[in-house]
Design a protein around this motif. Sequence first.
Motif, PDB file in Angstrom:
ATOM      1  N   VAL A 180       3.893   1.354  14.935  1.00 31.13           N
ATOM      2  CA  VAL A 180       3.105   0.543  14.011  1.00 31.13           C
ATOM      3  C   VAL A 180       2.266   1.453  13.126  1.00 31.13           C
ATOM      4  O   VAL A 180       2.077   2.623  13.448  1.00 31.13           O
ATOM      5  CB  VAL A 180       2.161  -0.418  14.779  1.00 31.13           C
ATOM      6  CG1 VAL A 180       2.951  -1.488  15.504  1.00 31.13           C
ATOM      7  CG2 VAL A 180       1.281   0.351  15.752  1.00 31.13           C
ATOM      8  N   CYS A 181       1.804   0.904  12.016  1.00 28.23           N
ATOM      9  CA  CYS A 181       0.944   1.682  11.136  1.00 28.23           C
ATOM     10  C   CYS A 181       0.033   0.701  10.405  1.00 28.23           C
ATOM     11  O   CYS A 181       0.202  -0.516  10.520  1.00 28.23           O
ATOM     12  CB  CYS A 181       1.781   2.499  10.151  1.00 28.23           C
ATOM     13  SG  CYS A 181       2.489   1.519   8.827  1.00 28.23           S
TER      14      CYS A 181
ATOM     15  N   CYS B  65       2.030  -2.211   8.384  1.00 30.69           N
ATOM     16  CA  CYS B  65       2.645  -3.356   9.057  1.00 30.69           C
ATOM     17  C   CYS B  65       1.644  -4.124   9.910  1.00 30.69           C
ATOM     18  O   CYS B  65       1.909  -5.254  10.317  1.00 30.69           O
ATOM     19  CB  CYS B  65       3.887  -2.954   9.846  1.00 30.69           C
ATOM     20  SG  CYS B  65       3.698  -1.603  10.996  1.00 30.69           S
TER      21      CYS B  65
ATOM     22  N   SER C 229       7.151   3.063   9.452  1.00 26.94           N
ATOM     23  CA  SER C 229       7.190   2.957  10.912  1.00 26.94           C
ATOM     24  C   SER C 229       8.649   2.822  11.346  1.00 26.94           C
ATOM     25  O   SER C 229       9.451   2.211  10.648  1.00 26.94           O
ATOM     26  CB  SER C 229       6.419   1.718  11.388  1.00 26.94           C
ATOM     27  OG  SER C 229       5.077   1.792  11.009  1.00 26.94           O
TER      28      SER C 229
ATOM     29  N   LYS D 250      10.918   0.522   8.754  1.00 24.18           N
ATOM     30  CA  LYS D 250      10.672  -0.888   8.486  1.00 24.18           C
ATOM     31  C   LYS D 250      10.837  -1.220   6.998  1.00 24.18           C
ATOM     32  O   LYS D 250      11.036  -0.335   6.173  1.00 24.18           O
ATOM     33  CB  LYS D 250       9.263  -1.246   8.975  1.00 24.18           C
ATOM     34  CG  LYS D 250       9.147  -1.159  10.504  1.00 24.18           C
ATOM     35  CD  LYS D 250       7.806  -1.634  11.020  1.00 24.18           C
ATOM     36  CE  LYS D 250       7.782  -1.576  12.544  1.00 24.18           C
ATOM     37  NZ  LYS D 250       6.477  -2.017  13.099  1.00 24.18           N
TER      38      LYS D 250
ATOM     39  N   CYS E 156       7.152  -0.177   5.203  1.00 26.74           N
ATOM     40  CA  CYS E 156       6.389   1.013   5.611  1.00 26.74           C
ATOM     41  C   CYS E 156       7.334   1.941   6.360  1.00 26.74           C
ATOM     42  O   CYS E 156       8.465   1.575   6.659  1.00 26.74           O
ATOM     43  CB  CYS E 156       5.210   0.638   6.496  1.00 26.74           C
ATOM     44  SG  CYS E 156       5.702  -0.079   8.070  1.00 26.74           S
TER      45      CYS E 156
HETATM   46 ZN    ZN Z   1       4.217   0.288   9.705  1.00 29.20          ZN
END
Ligand code: ZN
Lengths: 481, 92
Positions: A41-42, A45, A29, A24, A27
């Motif tokens: 996801v993390c 985000c 992800s 992304k 980040c």
């Molecule tokens: Zn993320």
Amino acid sequence: MTTKIKYETVIGLEVHAQVKTKSKIFCNSATEFGQEHNSQVCPVCLGYPGTLPVLNRKVVEYAILAGLALNCEIAKHSKFDRKHYFYPDLPKNIQISQYDMPICKNGHIMINGKKIRINRIHMEEDAGKLVHAGSAGISGASYSLVDYNRTGVPLLEIVSEADISSPEEARFYVEKLRNIVKYLDVCDGNLEEGSLRCDANVSIRPFGQKELGTKVEIKNLNSFKALQRSLEYEVDRQIYEIENGGKIIQETRLWKDDQGITLSMRTKEESHDYRYFPEPDLPILEIDAEWVHKIRETLPELPDEKRLRYIEKTGLSEYDASVIVDSIETAKFFDDALKLTNNAKSAANWLMGDITAYLKENKLNLNDIKLTPESLVEMIDLIDKGTISNAIAKKIIVSLMEKGGSAQKIVEEQGLTVISDEGQILEAVKKVIKENPGEVEKYKSGKTQVIGFFVGQIMKETKGKANPAVINKLFKEEMEK
Amino acid sequence: MITVKEVEHAAKLARLELCEEEKEKYTEQFSKILDYFNQLKEVNTEDVEPMAHVFPVKNVFRDDKAEVSSIRTEILKNAPLEEDGFFKVPKI
Ligand SMILES: [Zn+2]
């Protein structure tokens, strides 16, 4: 009675292109499409407190690359800003975007000789995806479900000036833009899957009027057809409103593809009060000439240049060249074939004819079939040497697409070599003449065009293997006897 | 000068509900903040480059590498409502 006023259409387009990075924008992800929801996801985000975004270098490089391809100025200084709005697809309640210092400005592309200016290109993060659930349970309550996999996927927003003057031109513009980002390998350009999205602003004004009419924004355009049809509908609607004493309101309308109409969306309250301010978590970008130069060196040959090369260097017609460059897959295939043969015209004909027809019929892509540039060229050589007839080649090409392999081998295995032996062909000629006395009469009475019928029948008799020149010669000789 | 109306507008955009007392208090505070900015505006900045960031850093990047995340269950634990691995929200 209405006076016949002629109206001018004014269209501007905003295109969002999903950038083909592995991770992304802020980040690490993953960005892969079609994965299990909320699996990519993390905390960054999802906007958890205490996390910090770090910019993906590749996104900047792709943005610069796109800017160069679209004839833009690349900013020496650029920054990110926060755009504020509340919506469940936006976990941070802010979208990191670029407001007053976008990375690229003042570009253009040419559409059929007309310059369409590009106001800007900026980088931003995508939002999540809402799935609207139907009525649920006894209460009949409806709700929405959110998947944040797409949150933070990098986007380039490409904003045109309002230089587009017809729905058709709008479609040409987006088609060309899509082709360019695909050539750059910046975006895969899939409107249906949403990796390329388009919003249109459209207004009308009487010809000659200087000030612009009130513009309406149209959303939900996920095919080229939808883009053109929705604009055509909207132009007609606006003319009807005005001619019947109505007024155009500045609003966002949703294209309903199944009904073929646009409908007013409930206006998002204060929707344009985004309260942008500089993103304090991201330092500024300084883009020096050396970096831009390095990226410029990686610019591939773009569709317009390729088309010119095909016309000037390989002798294709303008039409053929345009058809081939319209698809990067076809153009790549053609370029590979050109390295192996001088018969560009034949390679182009096979690509645009039998191969395209087969792909369309089976809803396939050039990458899905087993035909290679090598096997196509091998087959063309066999035709050029007179080893096989065109009729036989039409069968071989299908086999090459479905099963792959070598044209030479297929010819050897199935005994498809052209028969030029007069004795063998004469037998077939005599047989066909004998079986069709009526047609023979016609020929003898001067209707010599029936020769086409005879050649066809004789070909059939020899399973397409007879040399057409020999057929012609023998048939005429027989008729003169 | 900031008006009560402007404070109400800002509160609405930020999804904040303010009571009358707060509105008055914030109107006064906002006005003071803006007065202070007006004071800053008096400084001569003719030869000063505009600045978007307070720290003298620029071009901080990461490489384009993706990492597999395995925090799906953990993250969904923080969702007030969840369904089939989705976050569940009121209908839009
Ligand atoms: Zn993320």
